[in-house]
Design an enzyme around this catalytic site. Structure first.
Site, PDB file in Angstrom:
ATOM      1  N   SER A   1       0.850  -1.189   0.000  1.00 51.56           N
ATOM      2  CA  SER A   1       0.000   0.000   0.000  1.00 51.56           C
ATOM      3  C   SER A   1       0.885   1.238   0.000  1.00 51.56           C
ATOM      4  O   SER A   1       2.110   1.148   0.044  1.00 51.56           O
ATOM      5  CB  SER A   1      -0.916   0.004   1.223  1.00 51.56           C
ATOM      6  N   LYS A   2       0.217   2.361  -0.065  1.00 56.58           N
ATOM      7  CA  LYS A   2       0.902   3.654  -0.198  1.00 56.58           C
ATOM      8  C   LYS A   2       1.993   3.837   0.873  1.00 56.58           C
ATOM      9  O   LYS A   2       3.042   4.403   0.608  1.00 56.58           O
ATOM     10  CB  LYS A   2      -0.154   4.761  -0.091  1.00 56.58           C
TER      11      LYS A   2
END
Ligand code: GLU
Length: 467
Positions: free
Chosen positions: A241-242
């Site tokens: 994820s980010k």
């Protein structure tokens, strides 16, 4: 070699090419390209609320950067909607689907009752077997008839046989009451119509596969060979994820990772060929096989990416690497090179590409050929230009005048000079780097002298000596 293999990449246009999507595309591309098959591209743009042309453009650009070329035109899923509707009606005629007139309230109370009785809340419509003569003149949706009892077996080339209890399948909507087709139908119809034989995609689609199979069975179509691959995880073992860093392929381009290194690294994320970490595109095409895809999630590791990228930079063709570096500058929004800088960079490439892990590192090493007189030493290299060093450069410069500008000669002159002054060559190298490049980390001084040529070298030394 030519075969009937057809793979595809079917991204939803989210605004960027997700690194996981890039790997999915790569696997499909490698599988097709290694077998003389076709690799098709379909944009799953059915969700018109979220869709923008720029979002599609971002995906095309990402694929283009990675060199994942597709065959034929890009297929827009949205444009195929009339065909999806047609297939829904064919399923209706075949008795595999039915018109459902249940209202929202009725479906809600079905769910409530099911919940209260501890039954599955997956919707099975009372209209499944209704006689069409009893159909009211009212809005309806078209639903598939989920199988009664039994199991659905997904023959997955990576996961093996995955068995789903049919009680987990609902009478899924195919056409909404406004006549628009649902995504699940669109995927199946498009894959069939595009002649897709092999689908490699993330295992977040495994549940969809069981539902999609109802449509394949209803139409009597062959199911493609499905390979659901584990998603990519971050170094902490959690889904990428980010917070793990950059997620879009274009961000890696902007950071200056070369495309060949990225391809190599992405191929190794979840697939292996023995212990091979580093390989060329040709080897990847030859070796890639579904058997080599692992069942456990791969972990994204920036250090490994850099290591592999460094190896690709080292073997790259000089002109191609110069071009890629210029493309990187454009992608990163940095000033372009002048014609002179560009040709200088290419001349210097042979001594820059060893041990550079990224294109910005390569440019940093190439600073000496990109900059022009007067050379501005940075803080670190300025320390090497004290009065003693300047004096030394001043003595050395005349000795380099009139000598033949070849590596051996230069080595001879510089070594003799160091010996005569009873200093280690290293003592001489710092001031020379500062004078020629204004940097402490550079290619070897001989390489810089050869690339710059005699006149420019002497001028820079003279500048530093008299500085
Ligand atoms: N559009 C889907 C996605 O972007 C992929 C669908 C598929 O591969 O079947 O996740």
């Amino acid at each position: 070699m030519c075969s009937d293999i057809v793979t595809r990449f079917a991204p939803s246009p989210t605004g960027f090419l997700h690194i996981g999507g890039a790997r999915t595309a790569l696997f499909n591309w490698l599988y097709a390209r290694g077998r003389g098959g076709k690799f098709l591209l379909r944009i799953e743009d059915t969700d018109r609320v979220r869709y923008t042309p720029e979002a599609t453009e971002a995906i095309l650009q990402g694929l283009d950067w990675l060199g994942l070329d597709h065959d034929g035109d890009v297929v827009s899923q949205h444009d195929q909607a009339p065909r999806h509707v047609e297939v829904a009606h064919q399923l209706l005629e075949k008795g595999a689907a039915f018109k459902c007139f249940a209202t929202q309230e009725e479906i809600e109370s079905f769910r409530e009752e099911a919940r209260a009785a501890g039954r599955s809340t997956l919707y099975r419509s009372p209209w499944r077997d209704a006689d069409p003569s009893t159909h009211p003149d009212a809005p309806y949706v078209i639903r598939i008839k989920a199988p009664d009892g039994g199991e659905t077996v997904i023959r997955d080339a990576v996961q093996g046989d995955v068995t789903i209890d049919n009680a987990q399948l609902d009478d899924m909507i195919l056409l909404r009451s406004d006549g628009s087709p649902v995504y699940m139908l669109a995927v199946v119809v498009d894959d069939h119509d595009m002649g897709v034989t092999h689908v490699i995609r993330g295992d977040d689609h495994l549940n969809n596969a069981a539902r999609q199979m109802m449509i394949y069975h209803g139409m009597g179509w062959d199911v493609p060979v499905w390979s659901h691959i584990p998603l990519i995880h971050g170094p902490d073992g959690k889904k990428l994820s980010k917070r793990h860093g950059a997620l879009g392929a274009e961000e890696y381009q902007k950071m200056g990772y070369p495309a060949a290194g990225m391809r190599n690294y992405l191929a190794r994320l979840g697939w292996s060929h023995g212990d091979d970490e580093f390989f060329t595109d040709a080897q990847a095409r030859e070796w890639f096989d579904i058997d080599g895809i692992r069942r456990s999630p791969a972990q994204f590791d920036l250090k490994k990416l850099e290591n592999i990228c460094g190896q690709h930079i080292a073997i790259a063709d000089d002109a191609a690497l110069r071009q890629e570096t210029e493309d990187y500058l454009a992608a990163a929004g940095l000033p372009p090179l002048s014609a002179e800088q560009s040709s200088g960079l290419e001349r210097a490439m042979y001594c820059l590409k060893e041990r550079a892990k990224t294109l910005p590192e390569l440019l940093e090493k190439g600073h000496f050929v990109l900059t022009s007189r007067p050379i501005e030493p940075d803080e670190k290299s300025a320390k090497h230009l004290d009065p003693v060093s300047r004096g030394m450069l001043g003595e050395l410069t005349p000795q380099l005048q009139g000598v033949s500008w070849e590596r051996e000669t230069l080595e001879g002159v510089l070594n003799a000079f160091a010996e005569a002054r009873d200093v280690k060559f290293g003592k001489l190298a710092g001031p020379l780097r500062a004078a020629l490049a204004g940097r402490a980390v550079t290619p070897s001084v001989f390489d810089m002298m050869l690339v710059l040529g005699q006149d420019e070298t002497l001028a820079r030394l003279q500048d530093a000596a008299s500085g």
